[in-house]
Design a protein around this motif. Structure first.
Motif, PDB file in Angstrom:
ATOM      1  N   ASN A  11       0.852  -1.175   0.000  1.00 50.95           N
ATOM      2  CA  ASN A  11       0.000   0.000   0.000  1.00 50.95           C
ATOM      3  C   ASN A  11       0.895   1.234   0.000  1.00 50.95           C
ATOM      4  OD1 ASN A  11      -2.117   1.759   0.167  1.00 50.95           O
ATOM      5  ND2 ASN A  11      -2.513   1.407   2.325  1.00 50.95           N
ATOM      6  N   ILE A  12       1.224   1.710  -1.177  1.00 54.47           N
ATOM      7  CA  ILE A  12       2.049   2.907  -1.350  1.00 54.47           C
ATOM      8  C   ILE A  12       3.383   2.763  -0.612  1.00 54.47           C
ATOM      9  CG2 ILE A  12       2.072   5.431  -1.284  1.00 54.47           C
ATOM     10  CD1 ILE A  12      -0.990   5.310  -0.976  1.00 54.47           C
ATOM     11  N   GLY A  13       4.108   1.704  -0.931  1.00 51.04           N
ATOM     12  CA  GLY A  13       5.424   1.507  -0.349  1.00 51.04           C
ATOM     13  C   GLY A  13       5.459   0.907   1.037  1.00 51.04           C
ATOM     14  N   ARG A  14       4.313   0.664   1.646  1.00 54.84           N
ATOM     15  CA  ARG A  14       4.269   0.054   2.984  1.00 54.84           C
ATOM     16  C   ARG A  14       3.722  -1.352   2.854  1.00 54.84           C
ATOM     17  NH1 ARG A  14       0.845   4.433   5.928  1.00 54.84           N
ATOM     18  NH2 ARG A  14       0.391   4.971   3.791  1.00 54.84           N
ATOM     19  N   TRP A  15       4.519  -2.341   3.244  1.00 50.66           N
ATOM     20  CA  TRP A  15       4.077  -3.729   3.161  1.00 50.66           C
ATOM     21  C   TRP A  15       3.310  -4.112   4.407  1.00 50.66           C
ATOM     22  CZ3 TRP A  15       4.173  -6.536  -1.139  1.00 50.66           C
ATOM     23  CH2 TRP A  15       4.990  -6.105  -2.167  1.00 50.66           C
ATOM     24  N   ARG A  16       2.222  -4.809   4.220  1.00 47.90           N
ATOM     25  CA  ARG A  16       1.446  -5.365   5.325  1.00 47.90           C
ATOM     26  C   ARG A  16       0.781  -6.643   4.823  1.00 47.90           C
ATOM     27  NH1 ARG A  16      -3.289  -0.833   5.791  1.00 47.90           N
ATOM     28  NH2 ARG A  16      -3.572  -0.548   3.590  1.00 47.90           N
ATOM     29  N   THR A  17       0.027  -7.294   5.642  1.00 50.03           N
ATOM     30  CA  THR A  17      -0.608  -8.539   5.223  1.00 50.03           C
ATOM     31  C   THR A  17      -2.126  -8.393   5.210  1.00 50.03           C
ATOM     32  OG1 THR A  17      -0.618  -9.396   7.477  1.00 50.03           O
ATOM     33  CG2 THR A  17       1.250  -9.984   6.113  1.00 50.03           C
ATOM     34  N   ALA A  18      -2.744  -9.185   4.368  1.00 52.54           N
ATOM     35  CA  ALA A  18      -4.202  -9.258   4.299  1.00 52.54           C
ATOM     36  C   ALA A  18      -4.596 -10.701   4.624  1.00 52.54           C
ATOM     37  CB  ALA A  18      -4.702  -8.886   2.912  1.00 52.54           C
ATOM     38  N   VAL A  19      -5.580 -10.882   5.453  1.00 57.27           N
ATOM     39  CA  VAL A  19      -6.033 -12.221   5.834  1.00 57.27           C
ATOM     40  C   VAL A  19      -6.936 -12.774   4.738  1.00 57.27           C
ATOM     41  CG1 VAL A  19      -7.316 -13.576   7.526  1.00 57.27           C
ATOM     42  CG2 VAL A  19      -5.849 -11.695   8.284  1.00 57.27           C
ATOM     43  N   LEU A  20      -6.564 -13.944   4.210  1.00 60.36           N
ATOM     44  CA  LEU A  20      -7.377 -14.608   3.195  1.00 60.36           C
ATOM     45  C   LEU A  20      -8.462 -15.454   3.833  1.00 60.36           C
ATOM     46  CD1 LEU A  20      -4.625 -15.850   0.718  1.00 60.36           C
ATOM     47  CD2 LEU A  20      -5.953 -13.738   0.626  1.00 60.36           C
ATOM     48  N   GLY A  21      -8.207 -15.989   5.016  1.00 57.06           N
ATOM     49  CA  GLY A  21      -9.185 -16.826   5.701  1.00 57.06           C
ATOM     50  C   GLY A  21      -8.529 -17.665   6.775  1.00 57.06           C
ATOM     51  N   GLU A  22      -9.331 -18.461   7.429  1.00 54.60           N
ATOM     52  CA  GLU A  22      -8.849 -19.365   8.471  1.00 54.60           C
ATOM     53  C   GLU A  22      -9.273 -20.786   8.129  1.00 54.60           C
ATOM     54  OE1 GLU A  22     -10.053 -18.180  12.353  1.00 54.60           O
ATOM     55  OE2 GLU A  22      -9.216 -16.165  12.142  1.00 54.60           O
ATOM     56  N   THR A  23      -8.397 -21.736   8.426  1.00 56.26           N
ATOM     57  CA  THR A  23      -8.687 -23.145   8.176  1.00 56.26           C
ATOM     58  C   THR A  23      -8.287 -23.957   9.400  1.00 56.26           C
ATOM     59  OG1 THR A  23      -6.526 -23.643   7.225  1.00 56.26           O
ATOM     60  CG2 THR A  23      -8.218 -22.839   5.705  1.00 56.26           C
ATOM     61  N   THR A  24      -8.701 -25.211   9.437  1.00 62.21           N
ATOM     62  CA  THR A  24      -8.327 -26.089  10.541  1.00 62.21           C
ATOM     63  C   THR A  24      -7.292 -27.130  10.134  1.00 62.21           C
ATOM     64  OG1 THR A  24     -10.219 -27.511  10.056  1.00 62.21           O
ATOM     65  CG2 THR A  24     -10.524 -25.813  11.736  1.00 62.21           C
ATOM     66  N   ALA A  25      -6.989 -27.251   8.849  1.00 60.31           N
ATOM     67  CA  ALA A  25      -6.010 -28.228   8.382  1.00 60.31           C
ATOM     68  C   ALA A  25      -5.038 -27.565   7.412  1.00 60.31           C
ATOM     69  CB  ALA A  25      -6.709 -29.397   7.683  1.00 60.31           C
ATOM     70  N   ALA A  26      -3.803 -28.038   7.406  1.00 62.24           N
ATOM     71  CA  ALA A  26      -2.783 -27.478   6.517  1.00 62.24           C
ATOM     72  C   ALA A  26      -3.191 -27.595   5.050  1.00 62.24           C
ATOM     73  CB  ALA A  26      -1.452 -28.179   6.747  1.00 62.24           C
ATOM     74  N   GLU A  27      -3.795 -28.714   4.683  1.00 59.57           N
ATOM     75  CA  GLU A  27      -4.219 -28.906   3.300  1.00 59.57           C
ATOM     76  C   GLU A  27      -5.252 -27.860   2.885  1.00 59.57           C
ATOM     77  OE1 GLU A  27      -4.205 -31.287   5.616  1.00 59.57           O
ATOM     78  OE2 GLU A  27      -2.651 -32.659   4.930  1.00 59.57           O
ATOM     79  N   GLU A  28      -6.152 -27.519   3.796  1.00 59.64           N
ATOM     80  CA  GLU A  28      -7.150 -26.484   3.514  1.00 59.64           C
ATOM     81  C   GLU A  28      -6.482 -25.122   3.353  1.00 59.64           C
ATOM     82  OE1 GLU A  28      -9.695 -26.776   6.886  1.00 59.64           O
ATOM     83  OE2 GLU A  28     -10.874 -28.408   6.055  1.00 59.64           O
ATOM     84  N   ALA A  29      -5.444 -24.864   4.153  1.00 61.52           N
ATOM     85  CA  ALA A  29      -4.723 -23.592   4.061  1.00 61.52           C
ATOM     86  C   ALA A  29      -4.041 -23.456   2.706  1.00 61.52           C
ATOM     87  CB  ALA A  29      -3.697 -23.488   5.190  1.00 61.52           C
ATOM     88  N   VAL A  30      -3.428 -24.535   2.230  1.00 64.11           N
ATOM     89  CA  VAL A  30      -2.781 -24.515   0.916  1.00 64.11           C
ATOM     90  C   VAL A  30      -3.817 -24.300  -0.175  1.00 64.11           C
ATOM     91  CG1 VAL A  30      -1.492 -25.894  -0.766  1.00 64.11           C
ATOM     92  CG2 VAL A  30      -0.832 -25.925   1.646  1.00 64.11           C
TER      93      VAL A  30
END
Length: 51
Positions: A11-30
């Motif tokens: 965002n205009i030279g400032r890095w931050r993170t955006a949450v895509l979602g939450e999962t309960t298993a690693a496979e779901e996160a991928v």
């Protein structure tokens, strides 16, 4: 355990993170992360970007 999937955003030279979602298993996160990639993304390569 809950996995919180985030992506870096610029965002205009400032890095931050955006949450895509939450999962309960690693496979779901991928799967969640992959579902947010552009359809025409190319392969990952070592090295810098050359124009």
């Amino acid at each position: 355990m809950t996995n919180c999937v985030t992506t870096p955003t610029n965002n205009i030279g400032r890095w931050r993170t955006a949450v895509l979602g939450e999962t309960t298993a690693a496979e779901e996160a991928v799967s969640l992360a992959i579902s947010h990639l552009p359809a025409d993304i190319g392969p990952a390569v070592a090295g810098g970007y050359e124009e």
